[in-house]
Scaffold this active site. Structure first.
Site, PDB file in Angstrom:
ATOM      1  N   GLY A 108     -17.557 -30.059   9.257  1.00  0.00           N
ATOM      2  CA  GLY A 108     -17.623 -28.607   9.271  1.00  0.00           C
ATOM      3  C   GLY A 108     -17.809 -27.971   7.908  1.00  0.00           C
ATOM      4  O   GLY A 108     -17.677 -26.750   7.758  1.00  0.00           O
ATOM      5  N   VAL A 154     -18.117 -14.340  -4.044  1.00  0.00           N
ATOM      6  CA  VAL A 154     -18.449 -15.388  -5.013  1.00  0.00           C
ATOM      7  C   VAL A 154     -17.543 -16.601  -4.879  1.00  0.00           C
ATOM      8  O   VAL A 154     -18.004 -17.717  -4.668  1.00  0.00           O
ATOM      9  CB  VAL A 154     -18.406 -14.851  -6.459  1.00  0.00           C
ATOM     10  CG1 VAL A 154     -18.542 -15.992  -7.469  1.00  0.00           C
ATOM     11  CG2 VAL A 154     -19.508 -13.836  -6.670  1.00  0.00           C
ATOM     12  N   VAL A 200       0.829  -1.210   0.000  1.00  0.00           N
ATOM     13  CA  VAL A 200       0.000   0.000   0.000  1.00  0.00           C
ATOM     14  C   VAL A 200       0.862   1.257   0.000  1.00  0.00           C
ATOM     15  O   VAL A 200       0.425   2.323  -0.414  1.00  0.00           O
ATOM     16  CB  VAL A 200      -0.946  -0.015   1.228  1.00  0.00           C
ATOM     17  CG1 VAL A 200      -1.706   1.294   1.365  1.00  0.00           C
ATOM     18  CG2 VAL A 200      -1.931  -1.179   1.134  1.00  0.00           C
ATOM     19  N   LYS A 230     -22.416 -12.593   0.111  1.00  0.00           N
ATOM     20  CA  LYS A 230     -23.065 -12.770  -1.193  1.00  0.00           C
ATOM     21  C   LYS A 230     -24.570 -12.492  -1.143  1.00  0.00           C
ATOM     22  O   LYS A 230     -25.142 -12.009  -2.106  1.00  0.00           O
ATOM     23  CB  LYS A 230     -22.775 -14.159  -1.758  1.00  0.00           C
ATOM     24  CG  LYS A 230     -23.572 -15.326  -1.204  1.00  0.00           C
ATOM     25  CD  LYS A 230     -23.057 -15.862   0.091  1.00  0.00           C
ATOM     26  CE  LYS A 230     -21.762 -16.606  -0.046  1.00  0.00           C
ATOM     27  NZ  LYS A 230     -21.285 -17.218   1.202  1.00  0.00           N
ATOM     28  N   LYS A 244     -24.587 -16.276  -5.905  1.00  0.00           N
ATOM     29  CA  LYS A 244     -23.293 -16.065  -6.562  1.00  0.00           C
ATOM     30  C   LYS A 244     -23.445 -15.896  -8.070  1.00  0.00           C
ATOM     31  O   LYS A 244     -22.758 -15.064  -8.673  1.00  0.00           O
ATOM     32  CB  LYS A 244     -22.369 -17.235  -6.230  1.00  0.00           C
ATOM     33  CG  LYS A 244     -21.974 -17.284  -4.759  1.00  0.00           C
ATOM     34  CD  LYS A 244     -21.184 -18.538  -4.417  1.00  0.00           C
ATOM     35  CE  LYS A 244     -20.797 -18.554  -2.946  1.00  0.00           C
ATOM     36  NZ  LYS A 244     -20.076 -19.797  -2.569  1.00  0.00           N
TER      37      LYS A 244
END
Length: 403
Positions: A182, A127, A31, A100, A200
């Site tokens: 999970g 997405v 940055v 989303k 999406k």
């Protein structure tokens, strides 16, 4: 200095905090400024967290802080997240999200709000999780008129189908295994009924074709009806069953978008995408076919994409990123009934009846098939044409074949 806040300290939010701190030196270098986590908003207490001193419970603290630049929204849903996102943008703070549901339902209005207030609304992680897809669509493929996007967009359903194909598990057994590992929520409805993939494909369609596509405009079919019998029949001719989200450019600026199980031929790269991995195939008029592949969810893969958006904004807080689209319309999305393709059918009928009804068919076989069950692939036709041919028949499964 660029100051960042995180809304929600669940799986993705905690991953974002981890990436921002663990890779802080790299991020600052890229940055060319200091990027620092200033606040975390959550209604819960985390006294043992290494970020304990950053937690606040009142969103107004963020809203009224003139030194806060970027808000990362990882709450999920389209209620509280919508309120906080709207307030942040109106306060001139850029927002990054992996949500989303919110982008699919309200993306157009939030992008307009960001533009009005000189900030950005970015959602790369919404997405493909950690898969770079949205920025490539709008930058790397910007010279193309995009024609079609087809993807395996949900890792849970892909894992379930993979386990059905490879281990011979029933849908219920594979779902229970996904929940134990999970990969699936206690309530798996959004995944297995296709709603997640629908959201999406709405976002992909909007970015690809330039107008907002709403989830309620997209016919959506999940995988609950896929059986081991269907898996076996598909395998007998080298096909794999996959839940696909698809959007296709249509004449006069319209879009065809839908979500449904498909039989995918073995020589198509999508057929080889297994377990929790996702893949998105894009067709452009100049590039031809390209595919993006990787983990579509998970703490750090998703956080990676979120923080990449943070970095993009932090490099130039006031830059117009041209990542929006125009508003949608009730007649924008046309029915998939117009698409002609081969079909897979499994039905209680004789072979002779199947041939009489559907004409030129490719018969399929599997071990242990009961008498009176026919499974076959049809010649290309539209879904209404197929429905007419099967009228009155006891059809157990009907899936489109990806041609």
């Amino acid at each position: 200095m660029v100051n960042v806040a995180i809304l929600g300290f669940g799986t993705v939010g905690s991953g974002v905090a981890e990436v921002l701190t663990t890779n802080g030196g790299i991020i600052d270098h890229r940055v060319n400024d200091l990027v620092r986590l200033k606040y975390i908003v959550d209604v819960r207490d985390f006294p043992d967290s290494p970020y304990a001193d950053l937690f606040v419970k009142d969103f107004a603290v963020l809203e009224n802080d003139p030194e806060l630049d970027i808000v990362v929204e990882t709450i999920g849903g389209a209620k509280i997240a919508l309120d906080f996102t709207t307030r942040a943008l109106k306060a001139g703070k850029s927002v990054v999200t992996s949500n989303k549901e919110l982008v699919a339902a309200h993306g157009y209005e939030l992008l307009q709000l960001a533009k009005e207030h000189g900030c950005s609304y970015l959602f790369e992680a919404s997405v493909g999780g950690g898969i770079p897809i949205l920025r490539p669509l709008t930058s790397c493929l910007a010279a193309n008129e995009l024609e079609e996007v087809t993807g395996i967009l949900n890792g849970t359903t892909n894992y379930i189908l993979t386990r059905m194909i490879k281990a011979g598990l029933t849908f219920d057994q594979a779902l229970a295994e996904a929940q134990a590992n999970g990969y699936a929520e206690k309530d798996p409805t959004a995944d297995v009924d296709g709603h997640d993939a629908c959201r999406k494909i709405c976002i992909l369609a909007a970015l690809s074709f330039g107008r907002h596509v709403y989830p309620d405009q997209v016919p959506t079919q999940g995988i609950r009806q896929v059986t081991l019998e269907d898996v076996a029949y598909a395998d007998s001719v080298g096909y794999k069953i996959k839940l696909l989200g698809r959007c296709l450019r249509q004449p006069e600026g319209r879009v065809c978008a839908f979500v449904a199980p498909h039989l995918v031929p073995g020589d198509n790269p999508l057929a080889g995408v297994e377990d929790v991995f996702n893949a998105i195939a894009v067709t452009g008029n100049a590039i031809g076919d390209v595919m993006f592949y990787g983990r579509g969810a998970g703490k750090l893969p998703t956080a990676s994409a979120v923080v990449a958006d943070v970095i993009d904004i932090a490099k130039d807080l006031k830059k117009d990123r041209h990542n929006g689209w125009e508003e949608g319309a009730p007649d924008l999305v046309v029915s998939a009934d117009i698409l002609s393709s081969p079909w897979y059918v499994r039905a209680r009928m004789s072979v002779d009846e199947a041939k009489k009804r559907c004409g030129d068919i490719q018969l399929l076989a599997r071990s242990g098939a009961p008498a009176g069950e026919a499974a076959f692939l049809t010649a290309p036709m539209t879904e209404p044409e197929l429905r007419e041919k099967l009228s009155g028949a006891d059809a157990g499964s009907v899936f489109r074949v990806l041609a």
